[in-house]
Design a protein around this motif. Structure first.
Motif, short mmCIF file in Angstrom:
data_model
loop_
_atom_site.label_atom_id
_atom_site.label_comp_id
_atom_site.label_asym_id
_atom_site.label_seq_id
_atom_site.Cartn_x
_atom_site.Cartn_y
_atom_site.Cartn_z
N LEU A 1 8.60 -27.43 24.39
CA LEU A 1 8.84 -28.83 24.97
C LEU A 1 9.89 -29.11 24.97
N VAL A 2 10.23 -29.56 25.56
CA VAL A 2 11.21 -30.52 25.74
C VAL A 2 11.87 -32.06 26.69
N THR A 3 11.91 -32.61 25.51
CA THR A 3 11.81 -34.13 25.75
C THR A 3 13.05 -35.29 26.10
N GLY A 4 13.50 -35.91 26.18
CA GLY A 4 14.60 -36.94 25.84
C GLY A 4 14.36 -38.71 25.91
N GLN A 5 15.39 -38.76 25.53
CA GLN A 5 14.83 -40.14 25.10
C GLN A 5 14.61 -41.15 25.65
N ASN A 6 15.66 -41.44 26.72
CA ASN A 6 14.93 -42.83 27.51
C ASN A 6 15.55 -42.58 28.74
N PRO A 7 16.01 -43.64 29.40
CA PRO A 7 15.72 -43.20 31.05
C PRO A 7 16.87 -42.49 31.78
N ALA A 8 17.95 -42.61 30.92
CA ALA A 8 20.08 -42.13 31.26
C ALA A 8 19.02 -40.83 30.55
N SER A 9 17.80 -40.01 30.21
CA SER A 9 18.09 -38.55 30.01
C SER A 9 17.77 -38.08 31.14
N SER A 10 17.04 -38.76 31.68
CA SER A 10 15.35 -37.63 32.77
C SER A 10 16.44 -36.63 33.41
N ALA A 11 17.62 -37.27 34.04
CA ALA A 11 18.29 -35.61 34.60
C ALA A 11 19.00 -34.70 33.31
N PRO A 12 18.95 -34.75 32.88
CA PRO A 12 19.73 -33.94 32.05
C PRO A 12 18.98 -32.97 31.88
N LEU A 13 17.35 -33.68 31.16
CA LEU A 13 16.08 -33.45 30.57
C LEU A 13 15.55 -31.96 32.66
N ALA A 14 15.74 -32.49 33.30
CA ALA A 14 15.33 -32.07 34.11
C ALA A 14 15.97 -31.07 34.23
N ASP A 15 17.33 -30.72 34.39
CA ASP A 15 18.01 -29.15 34.20
C ASP A 15 17.82 -28.33 33.53
N ARG A 16 17.71 -28.88 32.17
CA ARG A 16 16.61 -28.34 31.37
C ARG A 16 15.70 -27.86 31.70
N VAL A 17 15.05 -28.05 32.01
CA VAL A 17 13.15 -27.84 32.44
C VAL A 17 14.18 -26.53 33.03
N LEU A 18 14.64 -26.75 34.86
CA LEU A 18 15.20 -25.78 35.21
C LEU A 18 15.83 -23.94 34.87
N LYS A 19 16.65 -24.46 33.58
CA LYS A 19 16.76 -23.59 32.92
C LYS A 19 16.40 -22.81 32.62
N ALA B 1 11.63 -45.92 37.07
CA ALA B 1 11.94 -45.45 38.12
C ALA B 1 12.76 -44.79 38.15
N GLU B 2 12.94 -44.36 37.48
CA GLU B 2 14.61 -42.92 37.46
C GLU B 2 13.87 -42.43 36.71
N GLU B 3 12.76 -41.73 35.94
CA GLU B 3 13.08 -41.31 35.02
C GLU B 3 11.29 -40.68 36.11
N ALA B 4 11.35 -41.07 37.17
CA ALA B 4 10.27 -40.24 37.92
C ALA B 4 11.00 -39.25 39.00
N ALA B 5 12.57 -40.63 39.68
CA ALA B 5 12.92 -40.16 40.83
C ALA B 5 14.36 -39.22 39.87
N ALA B 6 14.47 -39.02 39.24
CA ALA B 6 15.91 -38.03 38.67
C ALA B 6 15.04 -36.93 38.69
N PRO B 7 14.50 -36.49 38.20
CA PRO B 7 12.96 -34.83 38.00
C PRO B 7 12.61 -34.63 39.10
N TYR B 8 12.05 -35.17 40.04
CA TYR B 8 11.58 -35.67 41.48
C TYR B 8 13.15 -34.74 42.29
#
Length: 231
Positions: free
Chosen positions: A210-228, A28-35
């Motif tokens: 390529l931007v990758t995250g390790q776990n659910p807690a990485s979802s939000a910071p990954l999305a922020d990096r994509v936006l950058k 759930a978090e891995e879709a919700a936070a980036p969305y």
């Protein structure tokens, strides 16, 4: 409005080593936070799955204990309820990469069942990598990289550094001795270089587009990096 493609697992089970079908889906978090991050930034999110099946959320990912309490669980559920594209996915087979500014793969154990062996997803990953567009993948989502094979038989991501759900995390989650294979191990065998961080702590790795995250807690910071990366 520019679009970002979410590629989600289409399965609701993960076959364990003993043949047991374990209920799963996307986390759930891995879709919700980036969305939430992408839509707040003005992007439209389109969901694609193999065959266009409506993706299943892993029910365990909605539990309070994995969302920091009941309030967190309620917030994640509310985001998914507002994520109408989840209920109207397009067929992965019909995706045109040119329509999207970036591609994102959430995790959950589901990708280990279907996307890890899905040739259509594999071709999309190769094309996304070669396009230079941001390609973001989190947690068990990198299982899909195993299907990203070029015409010469080599994995397109061999030599790339990634973050992915680690063997230590799989052990702590209670599945390492039940799984047919472990993600960190299998990626390494394909030549993909997993940069393992502390279990359950946020970790994002960037290697070219390529931007990758390790776990659910990485979802939000990954999305922020994509936006950058998108500027």
């Amino acid at each position: 409005m520019p679009q970002i493609l979410f590629v989600l697992t289409g399965t609701d089970v993960w076959t364990l080593a003993d043949g047991t079908k374990h209920p799963t889906g996307f986390w759930a978090e891995e879709a919700a936070a980036p969305y939430r991050a992408f839509t707040d930034a003005g992007y439209e999110v389109v969901v694609a799955t193999p065959g266009g099946v409506v993706p299943t959320v892993d029910r365990s990912s909605l539990a309070p204990e994995v969302n920091g309490g009941q309030d967190g669980a309620d917030k994640v559920t509310a985001v998914l309820d507002s994520f109408t594209a989840l209920r109207h996915p397009v067929r992965l087979e019909d995706v045109d990469l040119a329509d999207y500014a970036a591609v994102f793969y959430p995790g959950g154990h589901g990708p280990m069942e279907d996307l890890a062996v899905d040739a259509t997803s594999g071709r999309l990953l190769v094309d996304a990598l070669d396009s230079g567009k941001p390609l973001a993948i989190v947690c068990h989502g990198p299982a899909a990289l195993l299907a990203a094979v070029r015409d010469d038989g080599t994995n397109a991501f061999a030599g790339y550094q990634v973050a992915a759900f680690t063997n230590d995390e799989e052990t702590q989650s209670g599945f390492a001795d039940k799984a047919k294979w472990l993600l960190e191990t299998r990626l390494g065998e394909a030549g993909v270089e997993v940069q393992a961080g502390e279990p359950w702590a946020p970790k994002v790795v960037v290697d070219r587009n390529l931007v990758t995250g390790q776990n659910p807690a990485s979802s939000a910071p990954l999305a922020d990096r994509v936006l950058k990366e998108l500027g």
